[in-house]
Design an enzyme around this catalytic site. Sequence first.
Site, PDB file in Angstrom:
ATOM      1  CE  LYS A  30       2.482  -2.579  -4.362  1.00 44.04           C
ATOM      2  NZ  LYS A  30       2.154  -2.188  -2.978  1.00 44.04           N
ATOM      3  CD  GLN A  65       0.814  -8.937  -2.444  1.00 39.17           C
ATOM      4  OE1 GLN A  65       1.441  -9.571  -3.276  1.00 39.17           O
ATOM      5  NE2 GLN A  65      -0.459  -8.635  -2.640  1.00 39.17           N
ATOM      6  CG  ASP A  83      -1.928  -1.141   1.172  1.00 42.20           C
ATOM      7  OD1 ASP A  83      -2.256  -1.599   0.071  1.00 42.20           O
ATOM      8  OD2 ASP A  83      -2.350  -1.578   2.259  1.00 42.20           O
ATOM      9  N   GLY A 129      -4.525  -4.332  -3.731  1.00 42.76           N
ATOM     10  CA  GLY A 129      -5.541  -3.335  -4.055  1.00 42.76           C
ATOM     11  C   GLY A 129      -4.830  -2.046  -4.404  1.00 42.76           C
ATOM     12  CG  HIS A 130      -2.379  -1.934  -6.963  1.00 45.39           C
ATOM     13  ND1 HIS A 130      -1.744  -2.679  -7.916  1.00 45.39           N
ATOM     14  CD2 HIS A 130      -1.949  -2.422  -5.775  1.00 45.39           C
ATOM     15  CE1 HIS A 130      -0.953  -3.572  -7.319  1.00 45.39           C
ATOM     16  NE2 HIS A 130      -1.079  -3.438  -6.029  1.00 45.39           N
TER      17      HIS A 130
HETATM   18  P1  GDP Z   1      -0.682   0.244  -3.615  1.00 46.84           P
HETATM   19  O1  GDP Z   1      -1.311  -1.010  -3.131  1.00 46.84           O
HETATM   20  O2  GDP Z   1       0.774   0.315  -3.343  1.00 46.84           O
HETATM   21  O3  GDP Z   1      -1.011   0.561  -5.045  1.00 46.84           O
HETATM   22  O4  GDP Z   1      -1.325   1.406  -2.737  1.00 46.84           O
HETATM   23  P2  GDP Z   1      -2.873   1.599  -2.382  1.00 46.84           P
HETATM   24  O5  GDP Z   1      -3.575   2.119  -3.576  1.00 46.84           O
HETATM   25  O6  GDP Z   1      -3.429   0.405  -1.716  1.00 46.84           O
HETATM   26  O7  GDP Z   1      -2.784   2.681  -1.241  1.00 46.84           O
HETATM   27  C1  GDP Z   1      -2.156   3.916  -1.452  1.00 46.84           C
HETATM   28  C2  GDP Z   1      -3.152   5.037  -1.200  1.00 46.84           C
HETATM   29  O8  GDP Z   1      -2.445   6.268  -1.150  1.00 46.84           O
HETATM   30  C3  GDP Z   1      -4.178   5.212  -2.309  1.00 46.84           C
HETATM   31  O9  GDP Z   1      -5.383   5.648  -1.763  1.00 46.84           O
HETATM   32  C4  GDP Z   1      -3.574   6.313  -3.199  1.00 46.84           C
HETATM   33  O10 GDP Z   1      -4.551   7.061  -3.893  1.00 46.84           O
HETATM   34  C5  GDP Z   1      -2.905   7.148  -2.158  1.00 46.84           C
HETATM   35  N1  GDP Z   1      -1.705   7.889  -2.615  1.00 46.84           N
HETATM   36  C6  GDP Z   1      -0.721   7.450  -3.442  1.00 46.84           C
HETATM   37  N2  GDP Z   1       0.259   8.379  -3.539  1.00 46.84           N
HETATM   38  C7  GDP Z   1      -0.135   9.408  -2.744  1.00 46.84           C
HETATM   39  C8  GDP Z   1       0.472  10.666  -2.385  1.00 46.84           C
HETATM   40  O11 GDP Z   1       1.572  11.004  -2.798  1.00 46.84           O
HETATM   41  N3  GDP Z   1      -0.248  11.467  -1.529  1.00 46.84           N
HETATM   42  C9  GDP Z   1      -1.469  11.097  -1.023  1.00 46.84           C
HETATM   43  N4  GDP Z   1      -2.089  11.947  -0.200  1.00 46.84           N
HETATM   44  N5  GDP Z   1      -2.039   9.933  -1.328  1.00 46.84           N
HETATM   45  C10 GDP Z   1      -1.389   9.093  -2.172  1.00 46.84           C
HETATM   46  P1  IMO Z   2      -0.885  -4.227  -2.184  1.00 43.58           P
HETATM   47  O1  IMO Z   2      -0.453  -4.780  -3.517  1.00 43.58           O
HETATM   48  C1  IMO Z   2      -0.925  -4.571   2.153  1.00 43.58           C
HETATM   49  C2  IMO Z   2      -0.904  -8.654   3.785  1.00 43.58           C
HETATM   50  C3  IMO Z   2      -2.146  -9.098   4.536  1.00 43.58           C
HETATM   51  C4  IMO Z   2      -1.515 -10.040   5.546  1.00 43.58           C
HETATM   52  C5  IMO Z   2      -0.418 -10.715   4.724  1.00 43.58           C
HETATM   53  C6  IMO Z   2      -0.819 -12.080   4.165  1.00 43.58           C
HETATM   54  O2  IMO Z   2      -2.172  -3.510  -2.229  1.00 43.58           O
HETATM   55  O3  IMO Z   2       0.217  -3.446  -1.561  1.00 43.58           O
HETATM   56  P2  IMO Z   2      -2.378 -12.782   2.140  1.00 43.58           P
HETATM   57  O4  IMO Z   2      -3.831 -12.533   1.897  1.00 43.58           O
HETATM   58  O5  IMO Z   2      -1.479 -12.226   1.097  1.00 43.58           O
HETATM   59  O6  IMO Z   2      -2.085 -14.219   2.447  1.00 43.58           O
HETATM   60  O7  IMO Z   2      -2.069 -11.984   3.509  1.00 43.58           O
HETATM   61  O8  IMO Z   2      -0.113  -9.827   3.667  1.00 43.58           O
HETATM   62  N1  IMO Z   2      -1.152  -8.136   2.426  1.00 43.58           N
HETATM   63  C7  IMO Z   2      -1.103  -6.848   2.087  1.00 43.58           C
HETATM   64  N2  IMO Z   2      -0.934  -5.739   2.829  1.00 43.58           N
HETATM   65  N3  IMO Z   2      -1.061  -4.467   0.822  1.00 43.58           N
HETATM   66  C8  IMO Z   2      -1.194  -5.572   0.055  1.00 43.58           C
HETATM   67  O9  IMO Z   2      -1.184  -5.538  -1.292  1.00 43.58           O
HETATM   68  C9  IMO Z   2      -1.272  -6.822   0.686  1.00 43.58           C
HETATM   69  N4  IMO Z   2      -1.439  -8.092   0.242  1.00 43.58           N
HETATM   70  C10 IMO Z   2      -1.344  -8.887   1.310  1.00 43.58           C
HETATM   71  O10 IMO Z   2      -2.782  -8.011   5.156  1.00 43.58           O
HETATM   72  O11 IMO Z   2      -0.875  -9.316   6.547  1.00 43.58           O
HETATM   73 MG    MG Z   3      -2.837  -1.627  -1.846  1.00 46.19          MG
END
Ligand code: GDP
Ligand code: IMO
Ligand code: MG
Length: 420
Positions: A10, A217, A7, A34-35
Amino acid sequence: MGAQWGDEGKGKITDFLAADAEMVVRFQGGNNAGHTIIVDGVTYKFHLIPSGILSGKVCALGNGVVIDPQILLDEIQGLHQAGISDQGLKISPNAHLIMPYHVALDHAQEDARSAKDSIGTTRRGIGPCYADKASRVGVRLQDALDKDLLRSRVEATLQPKLHLLGERTHAPELQVDHIVETYHALALKLSVYMEDVARLIWDACDRKERVLCEGAQGALLDLDHGMYPFVTSSNCIAAAACAGAGVDPRSINRVYGVAKAYPTRVDTVGPFPTKFGDSPMNTLLVERGGEFGTTTGRQRRCGWMDLVALRHAVRLNGITDLVLTKLDVMYDIHPLCVVDTYALPDGQIIDYYPYQADLLDQVHPVITELSGFSGDISGARSWDDLPHGAQEFIQAVGERAGAPVSMVGVGQSREQIITL
Ligand code: GDP
Ligand code: IMO
Ligand code: MG
């Protein structure tokens, strides 16, 4: 690559970099990811489809991805509804399918664990699916196209799992006939996207095109290099792109490691040395940063920038470029802290990430206080637009983590990125 515990942003960075690539490839993980991407005020959430799809690029799911077919088809339908073409979507025939018994097993195993032993998985069936893959009893996309093969594989695979599934065994979705009919039909729908992803990548490289691989991840959730067992079930470091998509290791020339200005963990367990715990600072960042999992909605735990862990990720991935996201969230925090070393219970200072989980639970982060910055930086578009305290933080991260910061995120939207 995620350089922390997932999270990090990416998806947003992949969407940004995709403008300069011909092809974007996912190579590990599944819909545990989840992106979130925001473009022109519209929010997109992807779990399986590579984040390059919004740029109309060829987007591939490599052999290392585990695919829940219904989830992927729902995502494709979401693209259609949003008027986005799925023309560039390609799926490796060797990608394994997450079957309903994988999801049921993930639930059963998590439910059976005590709070202390819980892993806090996303319950999407990821671990059980990779386990079957390693045991050579998994179902690949190409296998599900052959009904007889699918039936024999499901029967053989399901049998030893029945006692683990307990009462769930009787669920209609776990009956062999139902599984065979449903998953054969789902595989047929996905077969229109099937292509040899490794060869697509080699051909693109031969044409001197850029191929962008999108990690899911993060390094500290890596099956081998994270803090086992509080990890995911795949390798999520840069080297995994080779095995998970067929990328030739010699053709990787840049590795972008995405790190949040404050790391987060979405589970409630697992070592996290710089966490704030139940404190006003945690509440502040959860609220400001919207720290709730894109996949499960769970609240993420937050902490100070952990440079010990980040250095570990830089080495593991061979990161050439650090991308620091969410710096905009850290305004009016004085002092703004980073953690450069850990103190062991006996007072010894270490500057490396230990391999023992119990030790990592006991370390005290040694905090370096930086001055911080005031005010909204979400409109900044260049280094000079940033206040001194923000520049100081970026410089400290780059110098101490061992890789230069080449991009900084100052907001959720595509244009809220500063390139350095
Ligand atoms: P990922 O799994 O690495 O793709 O990240 P996620 O989408 O799960 O979580 C990142 C969150 O941070 C999302 O809600 C993005 O919209 C948000 N985000 C990403 N870059 C920035 C940033 O530079 N500033 C802020 N405020 N939010 C950001
Ligand atoms: P993105 O791509 C954050 C964590 C779960 C748990 C561990 C194992 O959005 O960054 P799993 O279901 O993979 O067997 O769970 O890994 N986890 C993540 N945490 N972002 C993710 O993906 C994750 N995918 C798995 O919360 O701790
Ligand atoms: Mg994510």
